[in-house]
Design a protein around this motif. Structure first.
Motif, PDB file in Angstrom:
ATOM      1  N   ASN A 174       0.826  -1.209   0.000  1.00 11.46           N
ATOM      2  CA  ASN A 174       0.000   0.000   0.000  1.00 11.46           C
ATOM      3  C   ASN A 174       0.858   1.255   0.000  1.00 11.46           C
ATOM      4  OD1 ASN A 174      -2.358  -1.461   0.015  1.00 11.46           O
ATOM      5  ND2 ASN A 174      -2.673  -1.329   2.225  1.00 11.46           N
ATOM      6  N   SER A 178       1.151   4.127  -2.974  1.00 15.93           N
ATOM      7  CA  SER A 178       0.835   5.536  -2.711  1.00 15.93           C
ATOM      8  C   SER A 178       1.899   6.460  -3.288  1.00 15.93           C
ATOM      9  CB  SER A 178       0.681   5.780  -1.210  1.00 15.93           C
ATOM     10  OG  SER A 178       1.920   5.814  -0.539  1.00 15.93           O
ATOM     11  N   GLN A 183      -0.352   9.556  -4.651  1.00 19.73           N
ATOM     12  CA  GLN A 183      -1.632   9.652  -3.962  1.00 19.73           C
ATOM     13  C   GLN A 183      -1.695  10.903  -3.097  1.00 19.73           C
ATOM     14  OE1 GLN A 183      -2.379   6.168  -1.661  1.00 19.73           O
ATOM     15  NE2 GLN A 183      -4.223   6.954  -0.702  1.00 19.73           N
ATOM     16  N   HIS A 186      -0.740  11.625   0.971  1.00 23.83           N
ATOM     17  CA  HIS A 186      -0.014  10.385   1.229  1.00 23.83           C
ATOM     18  C   HIS A 186       0.869  10.451   2.467  1.00 23.83           C
ATOM     19  CE1 HIS A 186       3.192  12.475  -1.062  1.00 23.83           C
ATOM     20  NE2 HIS A 186       3.999  11.740  -0.352  1.00 23.83           N
ATOM     21  N   ASN A 190       0.635   7.500   5.003  1.00 23.24           N
ATOM     22  CA  ASN A 190       1.800   6.637   5.196  1.00 23.24           C
ATOM     23  C   ASN A 190       2.327   6.677   6.619  1.00 23.24           C
ATOM     24  OD1 ASN A 190       1.960   5.479   2.620  1.00 23.24           O
ATOM     25  ND2 ASN A 190       2.956   7.279   1.791  1.00 23.24           N
TER      26      ASN A 190
END
Length: 325
Positions: A174, A178, A183, A186, A190
């Motif tokens: 994932n 990202s 993304q 992020h 994250n």
């Protein structure tokens, strides 16, 4: 790993193509301006970024170097061999993780086409949220304290053998997605994902390998933390000692030496922390919360809550709703 993601990571970079065309060495100018080869975060990260990823350069031996940031290596497929501090050989298998502090000296043997690793370039402040989730002194705590202080500590690297732990694999994928998809939001996503990663890691104490002479003790401390997470309502030191096959007094001393707290203190901190979570995120009555976290005496709960947080539970909840806590 997801096949589409793996295919994108497998693409040969311009640097790798240069190596395949006959360039014998890593182009150090890409990574560092220092004569002693310290890989520089200013070259690896765009200004203002706390974290980014970069596929590891294959087809060449990566010479001895250090980083002025924390590096996380995630082995997506194949294997890679790392020499840490000139003496310790770490072989990463597909799905393994390697955390390297700013103090670690690293050399990497040549990787082949299908040996795909992703390097996470991380500034220490990125870990603020994840670090806050580590409540006790342990190998992760020692690692980050050493990395944040940039002083030689007890732990320079941690190797996580977690290839068969699906939640950890999913979290790593994932995070990689990202970055590759740019993304939005992020950083926050994250940071929380990294915290979740740590919480999962704490459930697999037998998969952690670190360069510390106290590895056995650290593993026991992780087991204590895991026990508290799962048994905070009815847990006891006697039951824990039996589960770990440890003498009661020896385990008690080990917990105190490695966390700075007694088992009773840790249990109380866990219960109070859970009571705050329930207080602020549910509509449970205080009586229900007191029972849920394992206290039978409400007067005792009120007393220790006020001692810990300076106010009663009711005032704590009101202050939080007003944005004061």
């Amino acid at each position: 790993m997801n096949e589409e993601l793996l295919a994108r990571l497998k693409v040969i970079s311009a640097e790798e193509q240069s190596i395949l065309n006959g360039e014998p060495d890593v182009q150090q100018s890409i990574y560092s301006s220092a004569a002693d080869f310290i890989v520089d975060s200013e070259k690896m990260l765009q200004k203002g970024k706390l974290i980014d990823i970069r596929p590891h350069t294959r087809f060449v031996q990566f010479p001895k170097h250090r980083h002025n940031y924390i590096e996380i290596v995630y082995m997506c497929s194949g294997t890679s061999t790392h020499i840490i501090n000139d003496k310790e050989q770490v072989v990463l298998e597909s799905g393994d993780l390697l955390f390297l502090s700013q103090n670690a000296c690293q050399e990497i043997m040549p990787a082949g086409l299908d040996d795909i690793a992703v390097n996470f370039i991380v500034l220490p402040e990125f870990f603020d949220i994840a670090f806050s989730m580590i409540q006790c002194k342990n190998v992760l705590h020692d690692f980050f304290i050493g990395a944040l202080s940039q002083k030689k500590g007890a732990v320079d690297y941690i190797h996580f053998k977690v290839s068969d732990v699906k939640p950890i694999q999913n979290l790593m994928e994932n995070m990689i997605w990202s970055f590759m998809e740019a993304q939005g939001n992020h950083r926050q996503i994250n940071q929380i994902t990294m915290g979740l990663l740590f919480l999962h890691i704490l459930s697999y104490v037998d998969r952690i390998v670190a360069n510390t002479p106290l590895q056995y003790e650290q593993s026991l401390v992780f087991a204590v933390m895991q026990y508290l997470e799962e048994n905070y309502k009815n847990g006891s030191l006697t039951e824990l000692a039996a589960q770990l096959n440890q003498p009661l007094t020896s385990l008690s001393r080990l917990i105190k030496a490695n966390t700075g707290h007694t088992f009773k203190d840790l249990l109380q901190k866990k219960r109070l922390g859970m009571s705050v979570f329930l207080l602020l995120s549910t509509d449970c009555t205080l009586e229900e919360i007191i029972d849920t976290v394992g206290y039978e005496n409400s007067s005792y709960f009120y007393r220790i809550f006020r001692k810990e947080y300076g106010v009663t539970p009711h005032k704590f909840k009101l202050a939080n709703k007003d944005g004061k806590v």
